[in-house]
Scaffold this motif. Structure first.
Motif, short mmCIF file in Angstrom:
data_model
loop_
_atom_site.label_atom_id
_atom_site.label_comp_id
_atom_site.label_asym_id
_atom_site.label_seq_id
_atom_site.Cartn_x
_atom_site.Cartn_y
_atom_site.Cartn_z
N ASP A 137 -9.18 -11.52 68.72
CA ASP A 137 -10.37 -12.23 69.17
C ASP A 137 -10.00 -13.63 69.66
OD1 ASP A 137 -12.92 -12.85 69.66
OD2 ASP A 137 -13.62 -12.79 67.57
N HIS A 138 -9.89 -13.79 70.96
CA HIS A 138 -9.66 -15.09 71.59
C HIS A 138 -8.58 -15.91 70.90
CE1 HIS A 138 -13.05 -14.71 74.30
NE2 HIS A 138 -13.70 -14.17 73.29
N ILE A 139 -7.38 -15.41 70.88
CA ILE A 139 -6.33 -16.23 70.29
C ILE A 139 -5.51 -16.89 71.39
CG2 ILE A 139 -6.24 -14.74 68.25
CD1 ILE A 139 -3.51 -13.85 69.13
N SER A 140 -5.05 -18.09 71.10
CA SER A 140 -4.24 -18.85 72.04
C SER A 140 -3.10 -19.49 71.29
CB SER A 140 -5.06 -19.96 72.70
OG SER A 140 -6.24 -19.45 73.25
N PHE A 141 -1.92 -19.39 71.84
CA PHE A 141 -0.79 -20.14 71.28
C PHE A 141 0.31 -20.17 72.32
CE2 PHE A 141 -0.21 -15.71 69.95
CZ PHE A 141 1.12 -15.47 70.30
N SER A 142 1.32 -20.95 72.07
CA SER A 142 2.46 -20.90 72.98
C SER A 142 3.74 -21.08 72.18
CB SER A 142 2.33 -21.98 74.06
OG SER A 142 2.41 -23.24 73.44
N VAL A 143 4.78 -20.54 72.71
CA VAL A 143 6.08 -20.57 72.05
C VAL A 143 7.08 -21.10 73.05
CG1 VAL A 143 7.83 -19.20 70.91
CG2 VAL A 143 5.44 -18.52 70.71
N SER A 144 7.86 -22.09 72.63
CA SER A 144 8.83 -22.62 73.58
C SER A 144 10.19 -21.95 73.39
CB SER A 144 8.93 -24.14 73.44
OG SER A 144 9.02 -24.47 72.09
N LYS A 145 11.03 -22.18 74.37
CA LYS A 145 12.31 -21.46 74.46
C LYS A 145 13.17 -21.65 73.21
CE LYS A 145 15.73 -20.77 78.15
NZ LYS A 145 16.63 -19.99 77.40
N GLY A 146 13.76 -20.57 72.75
CA GLY A 146 14.72 -20.64 71.67
C GLY A 146 14.14 -20.70 70.27
N GLN A 147 12.82 -20.69 70.17
CA GLN A 147 12.20 -20.79 68.85
C GLN A 147 12.12 -19.43 68.16
OE1 GLN A 147 8.37 -22.68 69.43
NE2 GLN A 147 8.97 -24.21 67.91
N ILE A 148 12.07 -19.47 66.83
CA ILE A 148 11.69 -18.27 66.09
C ILE A 148 10.31 -18.50 65.53
CG2 ILE A 148 12.23 -16.66 64.25
CD1 ILE A 148 14.95 -17.42 64.20
N VAL A 149 9.41 -17.62 65.87
CA VAL A 149 8.04 -17.78 65.42
C VAL A 149 7.66 -16.62 64.52
CG1 VAL A 149 5.65 -17.90 66.15
CG2 VAL A 149 7.40 -19.05 67.46
N GLY A 150 7.07 -16.94 63.40
CA GLY A 150 6.61 -15.89 62.50
C GLY A 150 5.15 -15.62 62.76
N PHE A 151 4.85 -14.36 62.87
CA PHE A 151 3.49 -13.95 63.15
C PHE A 151 2.98 -13.34 61.87
CE2 PHE A 151 0.59 -11.81 66.25
CZ PHE A 151 0.17 -12.98 66.82
N LEU A 152 2.10 -14.08 61.20
CA LEU A 152 1.79 -13.74 59.83
C LEU A 152 0.34 -13.30 59.71
CD1 LEU A 152 3.39 -14.01 57.22
CD2 LEU A 152 2.44 -16.27 56.95
N GLY A 153 0.12 -12.28 58.93
CA GLY A 153 -1.25 -11.85 58.70
C GLY A 153 -1.24 -10.63 57.82
N PRO A 154 -2.35 -10.38 57.14
CA PRO A 154 -2.42 -9.18 56.32
C PRO A 154 -2.43 -7.94 57.20
CG PRO A 154 -4.54 -10.28 56.36
CD PRO A 154 -3.58 -11.15 57.09
N ASN A 155 -2.27 -6.78 56.60
CA ASN A 155 -2.30 -5.56 57.39
C ASN A 155 -3.63 -5.44 58.11
OD1 ASN A 155 0.26 -4.69 56.71
ND2 ASN A 155 -0.48 -3.81 54.79
N GLY A 156 -3.57 -5.03 59.37
CA GLY A 156 -4.80 -4.84 60.14
C GLY A 156 -5.36 -6.14 60.70
#
Lengths: 255, 329
Positions: free
Chosen positions: B18-37
Motif C-alpha cells: 500500500d503506497h510504499i516509497s523508499f530508495s536504496v543507494s549503491k552498495g548498501q545492504i538493506v533489510g526488508f523486515l516484516g512479519p509473514n504476509g
C-alpha cells in the motif's frame, strides 16, 4: 531467438535425463510395432488367399499398409501428446522455477517458443521410431516414398498443433495431471468433432467438422500436400501459442 | 540504485502493498523486515518485474520496471523464497543455463560459472543432480545463480530460511561479502539477521511502510525510557547486591533498578530512568563515593526485535515486555 534455443535445449535435456522421453519412446514403438505387425499379417494373408484363388495379388503397399498405419499413428499421437506437453509450464509453476524464467531478461514468447519447440522435437523423435518399421517395407517391397514423406509431414504438423494447445493448457494449472487430462480431452474432442457432419448437414456442423483435426489429416494421409490443411494446422499452432502468451501475461497481472 | 515511489499492489480483494516509497543507494545492504504476509515478497516481485505494480513506480538501476522490464531484469539477480532449481539438472549445467538466460556466453560464461562456484562454495557438488542436494547447498546454488551475471542489484527473499545455525552464519557472511560490489535487498522476519548484516532497515507491516532508517538510528529512536547498564565491583570484601540496588534506586530520576547478573563481589544492574533525565553522572558519583569500582556504564540499546514488535502491532506489546530481559542480557 537465441534465448528460445537456450530454453529449448534445457527442456530437451530434462526430457532425456529423466526417464520420460525413454519411456514414451518405448511405449510408442511397442504400440506402433503391434499395429504394424497386425496390418502386415492381414495384408500377407489377404494376398496369399488371392493368389490361391488364381488372381493377381494387390501389391499396392502404400494403399494397403502405409496409409491405414499412418492414420493410426496420428491417432496414437493424441495419447502421447498430453504426456509430452503437460509438464511444460505446470511443473515450472509447481517448482517455482517459473520465477527464474519470468525474472530473467527473456521475452515470454521466447520461453513459450523454446518449450513448444522442445516438445515438438520430442514428438518427432517418437514418430521417427515408427519409421524403422517402414524400413522393412522398403527392404522387401517397393512402396512409393513420396506419399509416406507427406503423411509424416502431416503427422508432425498435427502433433505440433496439438502440442501448442497442450502448452496453453499447461499454463492454466500447476497440477500436471490436470494439464494432461485437459489436453487429452481437447485432443479427443478435436478428433471426434468431424462425426457430427456425417448425420447433420447444418452449417454449424460443417464448421465443427472443419475444426476437427482429423479431417485435415486425410489429404496428408493420401499423400496430397494441401495448402488448405497446412494452413489449418499452422493457424492452430499460432492460436495455441498466442493463447499461451496471453495466459502467461495474465498470470503476471493476476497472481 | 533502487527507487520506489508510491508502489501499490492490489489483489482481487486485498491490498498487499500500500503506497510504499523508499530508495536504496549503491552498495548498501538493506533489510526488508516484516512479519509473514506483510508484503515483502510482493514488493520484491514487483522490483524483479515478476508482476507489475497496480500503481506507483519503481526503478532499478535507472530502468523503470513497468516500461523497461527487460533492461531492469538484466541488472537484477533474484533469489526467490524457494531457490528456483531444476531438480533433474546437474549444478554446473544449471548455472550455465541461467548464465545463458542472463545473456552470458563463451569464455565469459565459463569464467563466471567457475567464479560463482568458488564464491558460493558449491564447487564440490558441481556434478551432482540438484534434487540430491541438501537445503543448505540448494540455497547456495540459488545465491550462485543470482550473482552469475554480476548484477548491480541483488534481491534475496528470506535467504536464510530453513538453514541450520552454521549455514545461517555462512550465508550471512557470504551476503555481507557481496555488499559493496552489489546493492542488496534482503527480506527476513528474523531480526538479529538485520542487525548483523544490514546497514539500513525498511520495516513494513500489512502492506504499509512503518519505518525506514539506519539500524542505529532506529534503535536510538525507539529507546522509550533511557536504560543504562551499570557494572559494579566491590573494592573491599563487603558487597551486598540488594543494598546497592536500594541505594541506586534512591538516585533522583531513577524509576527502576533490576539486578541482571550477580557474582561474589560484582553485579550488573539495569537502571531505567525517565526519558530526558540525565542520571549517569549521579550514578557514577554514587558508585565511586560509596567506594565501589565502576567497571562499566553504558546505554542499553533496544534490540531491533523490540522495535519491530512495537512498530508492527499493538497486540505484540505484551510479548515485547516479557521478552525484554532475555534480549537485553
Amino acid at each position: 531467438m537465441r534465448n528460445a534455443w537456450i530454453v529449448c535445449r534445457r527442456e530437451l535435456g530434462s526430457y532425456f535425463t529423466s526417464p520420460v522421453a525413454w519411456l514414451l519412446v518405448t511405449l510408442y514403438s511397442l504400440i506402433f510395432g503391434y499395429f504394424f505387425w497386425v496390418y502386415l499379417q492381414s495384408f500377407l494373408l489377404q494376398s496369399m488367399e488371392l493368389q490361391m484363388m488364381g488372381r493377381i495379388a494387390p501389391t499396392n503397399i502404400n494403399e494397403e499398409i502405409i496409409r491405414p498405419l499412418l492414420a493410426n499413428a496420428s491417432f496414437i499421437g493424441i495419447f502421447f501428446i498430453p504426456l509430452i506437453s503437460m509438464r511444460l509450464f505446470a511443473e515450472e509453476k509447481r517448482n517455482g522455477t517459473i520465477e527464474l524464467l519470468t525474472t530473467s531478461p527473456v521475452r515470454d514468447m521466447e520461453v513459450i517458443l523454446g518449450k513448444w519447440f522442445a516438445a515438438t522435437i520430442l514428438y518427432c523423435w517418437l514418430v521417427f521410431y515408427s519409421g524403422i518399421s517402414f524400413c522393412f517395407l522398403f527392404i522387401y517391397g517397393h512402396p512409393d516414398w513420396r506419399p509416406l514423406a507427406i503423411a509424416y509431414l502431416g503427422i508432425v504438423l498435427q502433433g505440433a498443433a496439438l502440442l501448442a494447445l497442450g502448452t496453453f493448457i499447461s499454463t492454466l494449472t500447476r497440477n500436471q495431471i490436470i494439464a494432461g487430462a485437459g489436453t487429452f480431452a481437447a485432443c479427443l474432442l478435436l478428433w471426434v468433432f468431424s462425426w457430427v457432419s456425417s448425420f447433420n448437414p447444418a452449417g454449424w456442423a460443417q464448421v465443427l467438422a472443419y475444426l476437427s483435426i482429423i479431417t485435415h489429416f486425410e489429404s496428408f494421409g493420401r499423400g496430397v500436400l494441401s495448402s488448405k490443411d497446412s494452413i489449418y494446422y499452422l493457424s492452430v499452432i499460432f492460436m495455441g501459442l498466442f493463447l499461451t502468451a496471453r495466459s502467461l501475461e495474465s498470470l503476471r497481472w493476476r497472481s | 540504485m533502487i527507487t520506489v515511489h508510491d508502489l501499490t499492489k492490489k489483489y482481487a480483494r486485498t491490498t498487499a502493498v500500500d503506497h510504499i516509497s523508499f530508495s536504496v543507494s549503491k552498495g548498501q545492504i538493506v533489510g526488508f523486515l516484516g512479519p509473514n504476509g506483510a508484503g515483502k515478497t510482493t514488493t520484491m516481485r514487483m522490483l524483479t518485474c515478476f508482476f507489475p505494480p497496480t500503481a506507483g513506480e519503481a526503478t532499478v538501476a535507472g530502468f523503470d520496471v513497468l516500461t523497461q522490464p527487460l533492461e531492469a531484469r538484466r541488472h537484477i539477480g533474484y533469489l526467490p523464497e524457494t531457490p528456483p532449481l531444476y531438480l533433474e539438472m546437474e549444478t554446473v549445467d544449471y548455472l550455465r543455463f541461467v548464465g545463458q538466460l542472463k545473456g552470458l556466453s563463451g569464455e565469459e560464461l565459463n569464467r563466471r560459472v567457475a567464479f560463482v562456484c568458488e564464491r558460493c562454495a558449491v564447487g564440490d557438488v558441481k556434478h551432482k543432480l540438484m534434487g540430491k542436494l541438501s537445503k543448505g547447498y540448494r540455497q547456495r546454488v540459488g545465491l550462485a545463480q543470482a550473482i552469475i551475471h554480476n548484477p548491480d542489484v541483488l534481491i534475496l527473499d528470506e535467504p536464510t530460511a530453513g538453514l541450520d545455525p552454521r549455514q545461517i552464519i555462512e550465508t550471512r557472511e557470504l551476503i555481507r561479502s557481496l555488499a559493496g560490489e552489489h546493492t542488496i535487498i534482503l527480506s527476513t522476519h528474523i531480526l538479529p539477521e538485520v542487525e548483523q548484516t544490514c546497514e539500513q532497515v525498511i520495516i513494513i507491516n500489512k502492506g504499509k511502510l512503518v519505518a525506514t532508517d539506519s539500524v542505529e538510528n532506529l534503535q536510538a529512536r525507539f529507546r522509550g525510557v533511557e536504560s543504562i547498564l551499570i557494572d559494579i565491583a566491590a573494592r573491599t570484601g563487603a558487597f551486598s547486591a540488594p543494598s546497592i540496588q536500594e541505594r541506586l534506586e534512591q538516585v533522583a530520576g531513577v524509576s527502576r533498578v533490576v539486578c541482571r547478573d550477580q557474582q561474589a563481589n560484582a553485579a550488573v544492574f539495569e537502571v531505567e530512568s525517565d526519558k530526558g533525565r540525565l542520571v549517569r553522572g549521579d550514578l557514577a558519583r554514587l558508585v565511586v563515593e560509596a567506594g565501589w569500582d565502576l567497571n562499566e556504564l553504558r546505554p542499553a540499546a533496544m534490540s531491533l526485535e523490540e522495535i519491530f514488535l512495537q512498530l508492527t502491532g499493538a497486540e505484540s506489546a505484551a510479548a515485547s515486555t516479557s521478552a525484554t530481559p532475555e534480549n537485553n542480557a
